[in-house]
Design an enzyme around this catalytic site. Structure first.
Site, PDB file in Angstrom:
ATOM      1  N   SER A 155      21.965  76.893  38.515  1.00  0.00           N
ATOM      2  CA  SER A 155      22.133  76.310  36.993  1.00  0.00           C
ATOM      3  C   SER A 155      22.004  77.879  35.947  1.00  0.00           C
ATOM      4  O   SER A 155      21.220  78.633  36.414  1.00  0.00           O
ATOM      5  CB  SER A 155      21.272  75.269  36.518  1.00  0.00           C
ATOM      6  OG  SER A 155      21.083  75.193  35.141  1.00  0.00           O
TER       7      SER A 155
ATOM      8  N   TYR B 297      11.981  72.747  37.043  1.00  0.00           N
ATOM      9  CA  TYR B 297      13.460  72.760  37.424  1.00  0.00           C
ATOM     10  C   TYR B 297      14.149  74.308  37.336  1.00  0.00           C
ATOM     11  O   TYR B 297      14.739  74.861  38.120  1.00  0.00           O
ATOM     12  CB  TYR B 297      14.038  71.878  36.409  1.00  0.00           C
ATOM     13  CG  TYR B 297      15.663  71.901  36.819  1.00  0.00           C
ATOM     14  CD1 TYR B 297      16.194  71.315  37.880  1.00  0.00           C
ATOM     15  CD2 TYR B 297      16.548  72.537  35.624  1.00  0.00           C
ATOM     16  CE1 TYR B 297      17.540  71.251  37.916  1.00  0.00           C
ATOM     17  CE2 TYR B 297      17.749  72.580  35.816  1.00  0.00           C
ATOM     18  CZ  TYR B 297      18.428  71.837  36.996  1.00  0.00           C
ATOM     19  OH  TYR B 297      19.731  71.990  37.438  1.00  0.00           O
TER      20      TYR B 297
HETATM   21  N1  LIG Z   1      24.323  67.969  34.812  1.00  0.00           N
HETATM   22  C1  LIG Z   1      23.820  69.310  34.561  1.00  0.00           C
HETATM   23  O1  LIG Z   1      24.015  69.393  33.336  1.00  0.00           O
HETATM   24  C2  LIG Z   1      23.878  70.610  35.536  1.00  0.00           C
HETATM   25  C3  LIG Z   1      23.542  71.579  34.813  1.00  0.00           C
HETATM   26  C4  LIG Z   1      23.582  72.739  35.908  1.00  0.00           C
HETATM   27  C5  LIG Z   1      23.397  72.559  37.140  1.00  0.00           C
HETATM   28  N2  LIG Z   1      23.189  71.317  37.689  1.00  0.00           N
HETATM   29  C6  LIG Z   1      23.039  71.209  39.082  1.00  0.00           C
HETATM   30  O2  LIG Z   1      24.126  70.257  39.597  1.00  0.00           O
HETATM   31  C7  LIG Z   1      23.796  69.596  40.810  1.00  0.00           C
HETATM   32  C8  LIG Z   1      24.240  68.500  40.789  1.00  0.00           C
HETATM   33  O3  LIG Z   1      23.685  67.649  39.862  1.00  0.00           O
HETATM   34  P1  LIG Z   1      24.318  66.599  38.799  1.00  0.00           P
HETATM   35  O4  LIG Z   1      24.567  66.925  37.396  1.00  0.00           O
HETATM   36  O5  LIG Z   1      25.666  66.178  39.557  1.00  0.00           O
HETATM   37  O6  LIG Z   1      23.537  65.231  39.019  1.00  0.00           O
HETATM   38  P2  LIG Z   1      23.740  63.756  39.301  1.00  0.00           P
HETATM   39  O7  LIG Z   1      24.777  63.294  38.786  1.00  0.00           O
HETATM   40  O8  LIG Z   1      22.213  63.134  39.123  1.00  0.00           O
HETATM   41  O9  LIG Z   1      23.894  64.055  40.997  1.00  0.00           O
HETATM   42  C9  LIG Z   1      22.991  64.395  41.929  1.00  0.00           C
HETATM   43  C10 LIG Z   1      23.085  64.265  43.115  1.00  0.00           C
HETATM   44  O10 LIG Z   1      22.238  64.605  43.898  1.00  0.00           O
HETATM   45  C11 LIG Z   1      21.744  63.554  44.931  1.00  0.00           C
HETATM   46  N3  LIG Z   1      20.407  63.710  45.336  1.00  0.00           N
HETATM   47  C12 LIG Z   1      19.435  63.894  44.721  1.00  0.00           C
HETATM   48  N4  LIG Z   1      18.138  63.964  45.540  1.00  0.00           N
HETATM   49  C13 LIG Z   1      18.572  63.871  46.675  1.00  0.00           C
HETATM   50  C14 LIG Z   1      17.854  63.861  47.858  1.00  0.00           C
HETATM   51  N5  LIG Z   1      16.568  64.037  47.986  1.00  0.00           N
HETATM   52  N6  LIG Z   1      18.769  63.894  49.134  1.00  0.00           N
HETATM   53  C15 LIG Z   1      20.043  63.751  49.039  1.00  0.00           C
HETATM   54  N7  LIG Z   1      20.881  63.750  47.614  1.00  0.00           N
HETATM   55  C16 LIG Z   1      20.198  63.747  46.635  1.00  0.00           C
HETATM   56  C17 LIG Z   1      22.225  62.232  44.405  1.00  0.00           C
HETATM   57  O11 LIG Z   1      22.545  61.087  45.241  1.00  0.00           O
HETATM   58  P3  LIG Z   1      21.373  60.082  45.783  1.00  0.00           P
HETATM   59  O12 LIG Z   1      20.698  59.734  44.497  1.00  0.00           O
HETATM   60  O13 LIG Z   1      22.300  58.998  46.265  1.00  0.00           O
HETATM   61  O14 LIG Z   1      20.597  60.626  46.729  1.00  0.00           O
HETATM   62  C18 LIG Z   1      23.323  62.665  43.528  1.00  0.00           C
HETATM   63  O15 LIG Z   1      24.728  62.516  44.619  1.00  0.00           O
HETATM   64  C19 LIG Z   1      22.194  69.768  40.861  1.00  0.00           C
HETATM   65  O16 LIG Z   1      21.580  70.746  41.795  1.00  0.00           O
HETATM   66  C20 LIG Z   1      21.827  69.929  39.256  1.00  0.00           C
HETATM   67  O17 LIG Z   1      20.768  71.029  39.147  1.00  0.00           O
HETATM   68  C21 LIG Z   1      23.362  70.061  36.831  1.00  0.00           C
END
Ligand SMILES: NC(=O)c1ccc[n+]([C@@H]2O[C@H](COP(=O)([O-])OP(=O)(O)OC[C@H]3O[C@@H](n4cnc5c(N)ncnc54)[C@H](OP(=O)(O)O)[C@@H]3O)[C@@H](O)[C@H]2O)c1
Length: 264
Positions: A143, A156
């Protein structure tokens, strides 16, 4: 021209929502065999059905990436069922909204286990196979806030800084084995991330723009073709990251001003 990933076996963690889900769809459209990992089995099963219209095979593995035993069994299962692992995308992650001094130990452990240990467990499990085949690609979703801390998101941000250092180290350590490593730095993205936050629910989220998850997915699909070590999604994410390095105190002051109004 769209990248063609026909017949590549690609593991995507966090495939049940957000960036991981969009990446799994984009990879299936590009012809890849996709392995879907997340805890919510029913969501993975629905995605497998949805992706049936595209070429390639699917394998859904439900489990918690923060559980070392999961990685130890999941990776051999992929080899047994798909024969190889060409790309591992460590994307599963979660955030929090709580001040460090008040964060419960269970939340701290869960966040670190998911964002950092999960990435390490799967990487350690996959690397021996990649070394044996003399090729591979590991993509770690970090991120832009891994490049500077934000109030109420401190652990985080620290977990993503750890991801950055782990990624860069892996890049150097695995180069002799022809295994590429890419760090992806998304900025604010429209996903379910905000709903899954540990700690207090944000009542007044910032009004900063968010990009659709598919845009991050497309950047990841392109990175598999290019092998670039670092990927930013927008020019302003790049500017944010680099301005922080050049003017750390000014940017601390600025972020303090903005987030002072929104961190509680
Ligand atoms: N959204 C943003 O603004 C943003 C910005 C920068 C970086 N990111 C990064 O992008 C990545 C994806 O995030 P997202 O924004 O797509 O969030 P999201 O929509 O909440 O998706 C998160 C995913 O991770 C899975 N997950 C969470 N804990 C887990 C565990 N213990 N074991 C296996 N799977 C797990 C969830 O599935 P289950 O709940 O089904 O397990 C879900 O599929 C993350 O690493 C996040 O830090 C996001």
């Amino acid at each position: 021209m769209k990248p063609d990933h026909s017949n590549k076996v690609i593991i995507v963690t966090g495939a049940s929502a957000g960036i991981g889900r969009a990446t799994a769809v984009a990879l299936a459209q590009a012809g890849a065999h996709v392995v879907l990992v997340a805890r919510r089995q029913e969501r993975l099963a629905a995605l497998v059905d949805e992706l049936a219209v595209y070429p390639g095979r699917r394998l859904a593995l439900a489990g918690d990436v923060g559980d070392a035993a999961f990685a130890a069994t999941a990776v051999p299962q992929v080899i047994e069922s798909m024969g190889t692992i060409d790309v591992l995308i460590n994307n599963a992650g979660l955030g929090h909204h709580s001040h460090l001094a008040e964060m419960p130990p269970a939340d701290m452990r869960r966040l670190w286990d998911t964002n950092v240990m999960g990435l390490l467990y799967l990487t350690q499990a996959a690397v021996p196979y990649m070394q044996q085949q003399g090729s591979g690609h590991i993509i770690n979703v970090s991120s832009i806030v891994g490049q500077r801390p934000l109030p109420a998101m401190g652990l985080y941000c620290a977990s993503k800084t750890a991801v950055n250092f782990i990624s860069r180290t892996l890049c150097m350590e695995l180069r002799p084995y022809h295994i590429r490593v890419t760090t992806v730095y998304p900025g604010r993205t429209l996903t379910e991330f905000g709903d899954a936050l540990l700690g207090n629910r944000r009542t007044n989220p910032t009004a900063l723009a968010r990009v659709p998850a598919v845009r991050v997915a497309q950047a990841i699909v392109k990175a598999i073709a290019s092998g670039k070590p670092e990927v930013y999604i927008t020019w302003y994410d790049w500017l944010f990251a680099h301005a922080n390095r050049l003017f750390p105190r000014t940017s601390d002051w600025l972020v303090g001003q903005i987030s002072g109004r929104t961190s509680r």
